[in-house]
Design a protein around this motif. Structure first.
Motif, PDB file in Angstrom:
ATOM      1  N   TRP A 389       0.843  -1.202   0.000  1.00 29.29           N
ATOM      2  CA  TRP A 389       0.000   0.000   0.000  1.00 29.29           C
ATOM      3  C   TRP A 389       0.881   1.255   0.000  1.00 29.29           C
ATOM      4  O   TRP A 389       0.555   2.252  -0.644  1.00 29.29           O
ATOM      5  N   LYS A 392       2.380   1.701  -3.460  1.00 26.71           N
ATOM      6  CA  LYS A 392       1.368   2.032  -4.462  1.00 26.71           C
ATOM      7  C   LYS A 392       0.782   3.419  -4.242  1.00 26.71           C
ATOM      8  O   LYS A 392       0.327   4.065  -5.182  1.00 26.71           O
ATOM      9  N   SER A 393       0.766   3.868  -2.982  1.00 27.37           N
ATOM     10  CA  SER A 393       0.221   5.204  -2.733  1.00 27.37           C
ATOM     11  C   SER A 393       1.303   6.278  -2.826  1.00 27.37           C
ATOM     12  O   SER A 393       1.003   7.464  -2.818  1.00 27.37           O
TER      13      SER A 393
ATOM     14  N   ARG B  50      -8.864   3.478  -0.738  1.00 26.39           N
ATOM     15  CA  ARG B  50      -7.743   2.835  -1.444  1.00 26.39           C
ATOM     16  C   ARG B  50      -7.772   3.234  -2.923  1.00 26.39           C
ATOM     17  O   ARG B  50      -6.720   3.411  -3.542  1.00 26.39           O
ATOM     18  N   SER B  53      -6.586   6.912  -3.171  1.00 24.09           N
ATOM     19  CA  SER B  53      -5.137   7.110  -2.974  1.00 24.09           C
ATOM     20  C   SER B  53      -4.314   6.449  -4.079  1.00 24.09           C
ATOM     21  O   SER B  53      -3.086   6.530  -4.066  1.00 24.09           O
ATOM     22  N   GLY B  54      -4.986   5.783  -5.004  1.00 25.30           N
ATOM     23  CA  GLY B  54      -4.263   5.189  -6.144  1.00 25.30           C
ATOM     24  C   GLY B  54      -3.703   3.812  -5.862  1.00 25.30           C
ATOM     25  O   GLY B  54      -2.954   3.263  -6.658  1.00 25.30           O
ATOM     26  N   VAL B  55      -4.071   3.233  -4.734  1.00 19.31           N
ATOM     27  CA  VAL B  55      -3.589   1.893  -4.412  1.00 19.31           C
ATOM     28  C   VAL B  55      -4.351   0.865  -5.242  1.00 19.31           C
ATOM     29  O   VAL B  55      -3.782  -0.124  -5.712  1.00 19.31           O
ATOM     30  N   LYS B  78       0.271  11.778  -6.653  1.00 21.21           N
ATOM     31  CA  LYS B  78       0.463  11.111  -5.354  1.00 21.21           C
ATOM     32  C   LYS B  78       1.392  11.895  -4.424  1.00 21.21           C
ATOM     33  O   LYS B  78       1.311  11.751  -3.213  1.00 21.21           O
ATOM     34  N   TYR B  83      -1.637   9.481   2.557  1.00 25.40           N
ATOM     35  CA  TYR B  83      -2.594   8.388   2.769  1.00 25.40           C
ATOM     36  C   TYR B  83      -2.196   7.559   3.976  1.00 25.40           C
ATOM     37  O   TYR B  83      -1.055   7.105   4.095  1.00 25.40           O
ATOM     38  N   PRO B  85      -3.427   4.084   5.833  1.00 26.31           N
ATOM     39  CA  PRO B  85      -4.367   2.952   5.717  1.00 26.31           C
ATOM     40  C   PRO B  85      -4.950   2.565   7.074  1.00 26.31           C
ATOM     41  O   PRO B  85      -4.483   3.050   8.121  1.00 26.31           O
TER      42      PRO B  85
END
Lengths: 543, 247
Positions: A389, A392-393, B50, B53-55, B78, B83, B85
């Motif tokens: 995560w 990717k973020s 998710r 945030s582009g995940v 980004k 972000y 989680p």
């Protein structure tokens, strides 16, 4: 005792639920895995059976030879069991979140401890037993053992297994008690493995096989006497061998004495475990979490660097701080040394033997590379699964990230591959053409196997695991090994004809050269990029 | 779309293993807002953030952030998003300070020593920042992650259950900080099931359940839509979620 049984039943229920609630794909995966293991089991049995029948035909030394082989097999598996238990128990006894839950329940520490020891025994012995059982059953069926004979043999093997795993657990507990700091514990563990690998390498280099050749002994009687001598007679592995020998020659005195020896040592180790283990386990568990050391790292040391350097630094730090990875690296170095030594021991007087060995050596090296990729590259996506995560973020181009990962890991795979191929070809005294083509093949296949390894890691991640070994032995790991074996066989087959022509002194035409180059490129392209394509799709969609 | 619309979600749907977890959701978050996404467990909140945030990429529909389309490799976009989680998984073998260094390097942000010292004292991480993260408690990991976001000061904060594991002092600091950055024009999208937090911070609320947006807007607007005498978020939430379930 009641709680221990409840905990064991809980474990069985967890196992049952894993099967019952598995998704369709997972069920298919499990069936395939079961078929593969069964196939392996049957193949091992058939091969063992045939080899023993062949050895039995040797006049005079047949039976002595069988006992010798068995003794060595039992000794090796006993040592492997201790090591396996030592490594597994570090995670099962100490590093699990489940322990927090168990300690919060009204369960006696003894029950929790023995529950974890039983789990450790299971995790550390199942794979070794899978290899040893068909081998031993092969021996027993050739010698026509009765049902009682099988029962006695099974009991003695089980005693040996428990003694081995209990020793491993005890060493772990003592180490954890003596070295509460995790860092020192890891260093001690690495040292043990390094020394063992060194010992094994020295043992191999001392060429024990020369003692199995009668010509090395002045008299045949001396040779027979040497073969009949016990192998590490104070170890349980020899007692199991003696049980086998007693059953073979129907001498029940030998069987009884050795079963009793195994039983008493088993009881002794369990008592030691009960008295020493339980006490030290609880103490080491509470001590191991309280030793915090102040580090001198300060904010002034912070270094904001490029993406490549950032990821490289992270990978190096994580690798150096993961003891299991280091241990595996040491084991690979030891095995590689022995591999090259074994090549040097081959009869290499003739050119055709050297060229043929050099050709098959490529397959061997590619297999070593596959093992390295499995250990260091395939495991990466599973290890990072829950942290993807973050990447990717982050403002990181994922393609760039994967390219950097590839650049970081390729030297770790490529350098050992190139060293082995160079050294083995120097030992084989091959000419410059074979040397350079071998180097090119290993260069390309290292890159392809690394790509494929990472891709298979993404395609079949093991999201929950207790130690890295579980990722390697997962279904994905098995698929990677099998597909890599297919790739190696196909690649070797594709270059077999040019090698044959070279050996016979026949030249290839221009079009043939182009054809074989295209074939080589295509095979590598397919294996390198097909899993990569599907992995990229899965990564975008699911991770 | 105008420059005031920081997040625009249009007809976004997402499936997992054939099951629809988001069904044609659409909403807009404006500049300087504290937009709270509320919903019961499994409503689709985490999947939504998710995607934002582009995940994850949506199976259909579009997401625009700062008027630019969000997709996996949109690295420029980004860079301005922070972000957090719902589960704080981090590299456990790295030290806290190494993790901060890693994040700042990834986002190419200069190290602000003053702000670092301020945040580390507020989050009380001085004693463990040089230790490996594997010895951190869940709350410490959450603090470290929050600190890594606040340190780089993004334009848009996407925070999924940010208060999990935090101690009362940190919760108080966090609430104040969020209000402060919102007043400075930063946008915050908060995802939670804590009504109390939403009550205290939200400028606009969106309630989601079973992958569908049930209602969205200012509390006053929602209360009048539902013919409620009160603007209490608890009343609104219970009315909307249970009402729809009973149908």
């Amino acid at each position: 005792m009641y709680n221990l049984i409840r905990l064991l039943f809980l474990q069985l229920k967890l196992f049952k639920n894993t099967i019952v609630f598995a998704q369709k794909f997972e069920k298919i995966r499990s069936v395939l895995l079961l078929l593969f293991v069964t196939g392996l089991f049957i193949c091992s049995y058939i091969i063992s059976y045939q080899v023993i029948i062949y050895i039995s035909t040797f006049p005079v030394i047949g039976n002595i030879f069988i006992i010798r082989i068995l003794a060595l097999a039992f000794l090796t598996s006993f040592v492997m069991l201790i090591f396996s238990s030592l490594i597994v128990s570090f995670s099962t006894l100490y590093d699990e979140n489940e322990l927090h839950l168990l300690f919060s329940l009204p369960i006696n520490v003894n029950s929790i401890f023995f529950f974890r020891v039983i789990l450790t025994s299971f995790y550390s012995c199942w794979m070794i037993l899978l290899v040893v059982i068909p081998f031993v059953v092969g021996f027993a069926s050739v010698k026509n053992f009765s049902i009682l004979g099988y029962f006695v043999l099974t009991t003695s093997v089980l005693f040996k297994v428990f003694i081995g795993t209990v020793i491993g657990c005890l060493v772990t507990i003592i180490l954890s008690y003596l070295f509460p700091s995790r860092k020192i514990k890891n260093i001690v563990l690495i040292l043990i493995v390094v020394l063992s690998s060194l010992f094994y390498s020295l043992l191999r280099i001392s060429q024990p096989e020369k003692f199995l050749s009668p010509q090395n002994f002045p008299e045949l009687v001396e040779y027979l006497d040497f073969l009949s001598r016990p192998v590490a007679k104070w170890l349980p592995s020899w007692w199991v061998t003696e049980v086998f020998r007693g059953l073979m020659i129907t001498d029940y005195w030998i069987v009884g004495v050795n079963i009793l020896k195994l039983f008493f040592v088993f009881c002794f180790t369990v008592i030691v475990l009960y008295i020493l283990g339980v006490k030290l386990f609880y103490k080491s568990l509470t001590r191991s979490n309280t030793n915090l050391r102040k580090s001198c790292l300060k904010e002034k040391d912070l270094n904001i660097s490029s993406l490549f350097r950032t990821i490289l630094t992270k990978e190096i730090r994580l690798f150096l701080r993961e003891p299991i990875q280091m241990i595996q690296f040491v084991v690979v170095i030891a095995l590689t040394t022995i591999y090259i030594f074994n090549i040097s021991r081959l009869p290499l007087e003739f050119k055709y033997i050297r060229v043929t060995v050099s050709f098959f050596n490529l397959g061997g090296i590619m297999f070593i590379i596959t093992a390295l990729v499995l250990r260091f590259v395939f495991v990466q996506p599973s290890m990072e699964y829950k942290i993807f995560w973050l990447l990717k973020s982050a403002p990181v181009n994922i393609t760039h990230f994967f390219i950097i990962k590839f650049i970081v890991y390729i030297p770790m795979i490529l350098i050992p591959g190139l060293i082995i191929v160079t050294l083995s070809n120097l030992v084989l005294k091959v000419d410059s053409i074979l040397m350079s083509s071998s180097l090119v093949i290993i260069l390309v296949s290292s890159a392809v196997l690394t790509l494929a390894g990472y891709s298979f890691g993404i395609l079949f991640p093991k999201k929950e695991y207790k130690d890295i070994a579980q990722i390697e032995t997962s279904f994905g790991g098995l698929i990677f090994i099998l597909t890599s074996l297919c790739y190696i066989v196909i690649l070797l087959s594709s270059i077999a004809e040019p090698v044959k022509r070279y050996l016979l002194g026949l030249k290839l035409s221009f079009f043939e050269i182009i054809f074989y180059i295209i074939l080589f490129v295509m095979i590598n392209f397919i294996y390198g990029f097909t899993p990569g394509y599907y992995a990229a799709k899965k990564f975008i969609k699911e991770y | 779309m105008n420059n005031n619309e920081i997040v625009v979600v249009r007809n976004v749907s997402k499936y997992f293993d054939g099951k629809q977890v988001l069904s044609n959701i659409s909403f807009v978050v404006k500049k300087g807002e504290i937009f709270v996404l509320l919903g019961p467990n499994g409503a689709g909140k985490t999947t939504t953030v998710r995607i934002l945030s582009g995940v994850l990429e949506p199976d259909s529909g579009e997401v625009y952030i700062f008027n630019k389309k969000m997709f996996l490799n949109n690295t420029e976009l980004k860079r301005d998003i922070g972000y957090l989680p719902d589960e704080p998984y981090v590299y456990s073998k790295l030290r806290g300070i190494e993790f901060i260094e890693f994040i700042l390097s990834l986002y190419k942000k200069e190290f602000d020593q003053g702000k670092y010292k301020y945040l580390i004292s507020q989050f009380e991480l001085q004693d463990v920042i040089s230790q490996p993260i594997e010895i951190y408690s869940k709350g410490m990991k959450q603090k470290l992650l929050l600190m890594s976001i606040l340190l780089r000061d993004p334009e848009l904060y996407i925070l999924d259950e940010p208060l999990v594991g935090l101690d009362p002092k940190c919760i108080s600091f966090f609430k104040q900080y969020i209000k402060q950055i919102s007043s400075l024009g930063k946008t915050v999208l908060l995802c939670t099931h804590l009504l109390e937090l939403a009550e205290q911070l939200a400028t606009r609320v969106c309630i989601i359940n079973n992958g569908k947006i049930l209602i969205s807007g200012l509390r006053k607007e929602i209360a009048s839509q539902l013919n409620l005498n009160t603007e209490s978020l608890e009343e609104i939430y219970l009315r909307v979620t249970t009402g729809f379930q009973h149908e």
